[in-house]
Scaffold this motif. Structure first.
Motif, PDB file in Angstrom:
ATOM      1  N   SER A 295       1.120  -0.971  -0.023  1.00 40.24           N
ATOM      2  CA  SER A 295      -0.164  -0.180   0.217  1.00 40.24           C
ATOM      3  C   SER A 295       0.644   1.316  -0.150  1.00 40.24           C
ATOM      4  CB  SER A 295      -0.599  -0.070   1.109  1.00 40.24           C
ATOM      5  OG  SER A 295      -1.799  -0.929   1.542  1.00 40.24           O
TER       6      SER A 295
ATOM      7  N   GLU B 243      -0.653   8.565   4.973  1.00 40.83           N
ATOM      8  CA  GLU B 243      -1.357   9.070   5.645  1.00 40.83           C
ATOM      9  C   GLU B 243      -2.327   7.234   6.251  1.00 40.83           C
ATOM     10  OE1 GLU B 243      -1.507   8.450   2.620  1.00 40.83           O
ATOM     11  OE2 GLU B 243      -4.357   7.692   1.952  1.00 40.83           O
ATOM     12  N   LEU B 244      -1.425   6.079   6.221  1.00 39.58           N
ATOM     13  CA  LEU B 244      -1.217   5.647   6.409  1.00 39.58           C
ATOM     14  C   LEU B 244      -0.727   4.561   7.537  1.00 39.58           C
ATOM     15  CD1 LEU B 244      -1.428   3.207   2.921  1.00 39.58           C
ATOM     16  CD2 LEU B 244      -3.711   4.407   4.013  1.00 39.58           C
TER      17      LEU B 244
ATOM     18  N   TYR C 132      -6.709   3.633   8.785  1.00 39.03           N
ATOM     19  CA  TYR C 132      -6.179   2.115   8.798  1.00 39.03           C
ATOM     20  C   TYR C 132      -5.838   1.695   7.444  1.00 39.03           C
ATOM     21  CZ  TYR C 132      -5.813   1.573  13.687  1.00 39.03           C
ATOM     22  OH  TYR C 132      -5.415   2.336  15.221  1.00 39.03           O
ATOM     23  N   ASP C 133      -4.671   1.512   7.016  1.00 35.67           N
ATOM     24  CA  ASP C 133      -4.529   0.701   6.451  1.00 35.67           C
ATOM     25  C   ASP C 133      -5.052  -0.859   5.976  1.00 35.67           C
ATOM     26  OD1 ASP C 133      -3.668  -0.584   3.484  1.00 35.67           O
ATOM     27  OD2 ASP C 133      -1.191  -1.516   4.530  1.00 35.67           O
ATOM     28  N   SER C 134      -6.362  -0.912   5.493  1.00 35.79           N
ATOM     29  CA  SER C 134      -7.440  -1.382   4.422  1.00 35.79           C
ATOM     30  C   SER C 134      -7.149  -2.589   3.479  1.00 35.79           C
ATOM     31  CB  SER C 134      -8.929  -1.457   5.520  1.00 35.79           C
ATOM     32  OG  SER C 134      -9.408  -0.882   3.643  1.00 35.79           O
ATOM     33  N   ASN C 135      -6.596  -1.660   2.764  1.00 36.60           N
ATOM     34  CA  ASN C 135      -6.680  -2.474   0.726  1.00 36.60           C
ATOM     35  C   ASN C 135      -5.135  -3.468   1.264  1.00 36.60           C
ATOM     36  OD1 ASN C 135      -7.600  -0.482   0.457  1.00 36.60           O
ATOM     37  ND2 ASN C 135      -5.808   1.236  -0.587  1.00 36.60           N
TER      38      ASN C 135
ATOM     39  N   SER D  98      -1.513   0.237  -4.476  1.00 35.36           N
ATOM     40  CA  SER D  98      -3.123   0.276  -3.899  1.00 35.36           C
ATOM     41  C   SER D  98      -2.545   2.116  -2.967  1.00 35.36           C
ATOM     42  CB  SER D  98      -4.060  -0.037  -3.054  1.00 35.36           C
ATOM     43  OG  SER D  98      -3.398   0.229  -1.647  1.00 35.36           O
ATOM     44  N   GLY D  99      -2.952   2.988  -3.915  1.00 37.83           N
ATOM     45  CA  GLY D  99      -3.054   4.350  -3.734  1.00 37.83           C
ATOM     46  C   GLY D  99      -1.744   4.779  -5.391  1.00 37.83           C
ATOM     47  N   GLY D 100      -1.960   6.208  -4.434  1.00 40.59           N
ATOM     48  CA  GLY D 100      -0.850   7.000  -5.710  1.00 40.59           C
ATOM     49  C   GLY D 100      -1.063   7.069  -6.922  1.00 40.59           C
TER      50      GLY D 100
ATOM     51  N   SER E 279      -4.131   8.339  -8.366  1.00 36.53           N
ATOM     52  CA  SER E 279      -5.223   9.535  -9.024  1.00 36.53           C
ATOM     53  C   SER E 279      -4.059  10.468  -9.004  1.00 36.53           C
ATOM     54  CB  SER E 279      -5.984   9.797  -7.680  1.00 36.53           C
ATOM     55  OG  SER E 279      -4.863   9.944  -6.617  1.00 36.53           O
TER      56      SER E 279
ATOM     57  N   GLU F 118      -1.525  12.315  -7.238  1.00 39.71           N
ATOM     58  CA  GLU F 118      -0.516  12.180  -6.888  1.00 39.71           C
ATOM     59  C   GLU F 118      -0.097  11.716  -8.484  1.00 39.71           C
ATOM     60  OE1 GLU F 118      -1.043  10.265  -2.838  1.00 39.71           O
ATOM     61  OE2 GLU F 118      -2.183   9.077  -4.241  1.00 39.71           O
TER      62      GLU F 118
ATOM     63  N   GLY G 143      -6.227   4.108  -4.846  1.00 40.96           N
ATOM     64  CA  GLY G 143      -6.019   3.729  -3.338  1.00 40.96           C
ATOM     65  C   GLY G 143      -7.370   3.748  -3.130  1.00 40.96           C
ATOM     66  N   ASN G 144      -8.996   4.093  -2.728  1.00 37.79           N
ATOM     67  CA  ASN G 144     -10.428   3.957  -1.992  1.00 37.79           C
ATOM     68  C   ASN G 144     -10.353   2.566  -2.022  1.00 37.79           C
ATOM     69  OD1 ASN G 144     -11.590   6.551  -1.474  1.00 37.79           O
ATOM     70  ND2 ASN G 144     -11.002   6.796  -3.497  1.00 37.79           N
ATOM     71  N   PRO G 145     -10.736   2.128  -0.522  1.00 35.41           N
ATOM     72  CA  PRO G 145     -10.943   0.716  -0.724  1.00 35.41           C
ATOM     73  C   PRO G 145     -11.858  -0.204  -1.093  1.00 35.41           C
ATOM     74  CG  PRO G 145     -10.733   2.026   1.205  1.00 35.41           C
ATOM     75  CD  PRO G 145     -11.002   3.214   0.298  1.00 35.41           C
TER      76      PRO G 145
HETATM   77  P1  AMP Z   1      -5.094   8.025  -3.372  1.00 39.27           P
HETATM   78  O1  AMP Z   1      -5.371   6.490  -4.736  1.00 39.27           O
HETATM   79  O2  AMP Z   1      -3.871   7.773  -2.633  1.00 39.27           O
HETATM   80  O3  AMP Z   1      -5.265   9.197  -3.546  1.00 39.27           O
HETATM   81  O4  AMP Z   1      -6.134   7.556  -1.849  1.00 39.27           O
HETATM   82  C1  AMP Z   1      -7.171   8.003  -2.770  1.00 39.27           C
HETATM   83  C2  AMP Z   1      -8.290   7.681  -1.242  1.00 39.27           C
HETATM   84  O5  AMP Z   1      -7.837   6.194  -0.635  1.00 39.27           O
HETATM   85  C3  AMP Z   1      -7.530   8.643   0.094  1.00 39.27           C
HETATM   86  O6  AMP Z   1      -8.661   8.582   0.541  1.00 39.27           O
HETATM   87  C4  AMP Z   1      -6.939   7.021   0.926  1.00 39.27           C
HETATM   88  O7  AMP Z   1      -6.551   7.366   1.924  1.00 39.27           O
HETATM   89  C5  AMP Z   1      -7.589   6.051   0.755  1.00 39.27           C
HETATM   90  N1  AMP Z   1      -6.370   4.733   1.097  1.00 39.27           N
HETATM   91  C6  AMP Z   1      -5.691   4.976  -0.029  1.00 39.27           C
HETATM   92  N2  AMP Z   1      -4.657   3.789   0.202  1.00 39.27           N
HETATM   93  C7  AMP Z   1      -5.796   3.446   1.099  1.00 39.27           C
HETATM   94  C8  AMP Z   1      -5.351   2.247   1.952  1.00 39.27           C
HETATM   95  N3  AMP Z   1      -4.391   1.183   1.596  1.00 39.27           N
HETATM   96  N4  AMP Z   1      -6.727   2.000   3.467  1.00 39.27           N
HETATM   97  C9  AMP Z   1      -7.435   2.657   3.262  1.00 39.27           C
HETATM   98  N5  AMP Z   1      -7.541   3.690   3.010  1.00 39.27           N
HETATM   99  C10 AMP Z   1      -6.584   3.594   1.736  1.00 39.27           C
END
Ligand code: AMP
Ligand code: MG
Length: 421
Positions: free
Chosen positions: A197, A201-202, A215-218, A263-265, A267, A270, A312-314
């Motif tokens: 992940s 913010e995780l 919390y890192d749920s992904n 996951s994330g990064g 969008s 970013e 990143g969205n769950p």
């Molecule tokens: P991002 O795609 O990184 O911009 O994240 C989009 C949204 O998903 C943000 O609100 C993040 O906080 C949330 N998010 C990103 N990674 C995780 C994760 N591993 N677990 C839970 N929420 C996440």
């Protein structure tokens, strides 16, 4: 132009900024190949694995003609068409203990289910219809030659292929392999998947949550989906939005896995930073997929590994995994059967809002009403951060690309969660 881009850009209608779901899946598929390694495993360990060999029986199953019922083995030609026939009982055939003689005219042998048919016999009369009279067995009219006999090779024939390479081994297949006496079988090696992940913010579970953290749920949903697919899993934890840390993570993941899932990064806010980094390390395409949820996604190659940069969205991470990564991993695993997710057609219990021009996946519950008919209704809030709606759902409603809003009672396509992964 690099390899991946040249492969996908020649697909009809390819548009990285508004990529249709089916086209994205096809683009990914066009770039991948099954892993080549083969392992020989004990039959039980093959459960859930993909066969790397055709299964060609060396023996007939059953190996001998045998009785399907408990009763009496007879010669059908001895029996009178219009009335009772009295026969002489000359022995017994048990399962695993054959009768070693041949039936002559007017003779019968008591026989149990699974016992080898005695020489000369060509039918079994069930014990419920016969009677004993003066030391003779009396068989009523109406018996047919061949009745209640299971023939050698009726289940599996020696030399005739029964399973093909690429077949996923299921419980029935274990039994089938065992019925052939096969103690070991060749399967493809598992696809290795590394995942992590990204996000400053995780927080990891078990640690207290600081101001502004989630919390890192992904990593847990990804773990669950990967584990269900039977791949080898390499969990690389949380990686900060920091170029050096990300670079090390990508390099480490790519060196140890066939596929890297993050996951994330990806969008819009970013993407620039990650895009630069990913493209230094390999060839990565950034797609805007015409779908909801899950619009941004990166796909490419770093070293020898394929990369899936999921949003990143769950909920988005799960939907994009189900729609793209699942298909890719099954293809790489060497599966040759049709593993596309089946779509059921079910009535929508209530109206659904939808705009044409993208594929929408709505979390829903498929349930039976009072009349016994199935219908489907959404699980409330459909925001791409609302993981609860995913947890409450037992299916996804798939609203097709060109479709508009749906009226109550209209038929919609549904993918069951069970079986998704
Ligand atoms: P991002 O795609 O990184 O911009 O994240 C989009 C949204 O998903 C943000 O609100 C993040 O906080 C949330 N998010 C990103 N990674 C995780 C994760 N591993 N677990 C839970 N929420 C996440
Ligand atoms: Mg982020």
């Amino acid at each position: 132009m690099n390899r991946i881009e040249s492969t996908v850009s020649c697909l009809d209608g390819y548009d990285p900024d508004a990529l249709r779901v089916d086209l994205a899946r096809a683009a990914i598929r066009a770039c991948l190949a099954p892993v080549s390694g083969v392992e020989r495993v004990a039959t039980r360990a093959a459960l859930g694995r993909v066969l790397a060999q055709d299964i060609v029986p060396a023996i007939n199953v059953p190996a001998h003609d045998n009785s399907a019922m408990a009763g009496y083995a007879v010669r059908a030609a001895d029996l009178k068409a219009g009335g009772d026939t009295a026969l002489k009982e000359i022995g017994t055939a048990l399962a695993g203990r054959a009768f070693h003689g041949a039936l002559g005219a007017g003779e019968c042998v008591r026989i149990m289910t699974g016992a080898v048919m005695p020489a000369g016999a060509d039918a079994v009369v069930i014990q419920e219809v016969v009677r004993s009279e003066n030391g003779r067995l009396v068989v009523p009219a109406g018996q047919q030659a061949g009745q209640n006999v299971r023939y050698a090779g009726e289940d599996l024939k020696a030399g005739a292929p029964v399973l093909r390479a690429g077949h996923p081994v299921r419980p029935a297949d274990l039994g089938l392999l065992a019925s052939l006496g096969m103690a070991e079988v060749d399967v493809r090696r598992r696809v290795r998947v590394a995942f992590f992940s990204t996000g400053d913010e995780l927080a990891s579970i078990g640690a207290p949550l600081s101001e502004g953290q989630v919390y890192d749920s992904n990593r847990y949903t990804l773990y669950g989906m990967l584990a269900r697919l039977g791949v080898e899993i390499l969990d690389m934890g949380v990686v900060r939005d920091d170029p050096a840390a990300l670079e090390a993570a990508f390099a480490g993941a790519a060196a140890n896995a066939d596929v890297v899932v993050t996951s994330g990064g990806v969008s819009v806010g970013e993407a620039d930073f990650v895009r630069r980094l990913m493209n230094q390390l390999g060839e990565v395409l950034f797609w805007k997929i015409a779908m909801r949820p899950g619009r941004p996604m990166a796909f490419g190659r770093i070293g020898n590994a394929f990369l899936f940069g999921l949003p990143g969205n769950p909920v988005a991470v799960m939907i994009t995994f189900y729609q793209f990564v699942r298909d890719a991993l099954l293809h790489m695993s060497g599966r040759s059967d049709d593993y596309a997710l089946p779509l059921l057609r079910v009535a929508a219990a209530e109206p659904l809002r939808k705009v044409p021009g993208r594929t929408e996946f709505q979390r829903a519950v498929l349930a039976r009403g009072a009349s016994g008919e199935y219908s489907v209704r959404v699980t409330g809030g459909q925001g791409s951060g609302v993981l609860r709606s995913m947890s409450e759902a037992n299916c996804l409603i798939v609203l097709e690309h060109g479709r508009g809003s749906v009226a109550a009672g209209e038929m919609v396509s549904v993918q069951l969660m069970e079986g998704l992964a």
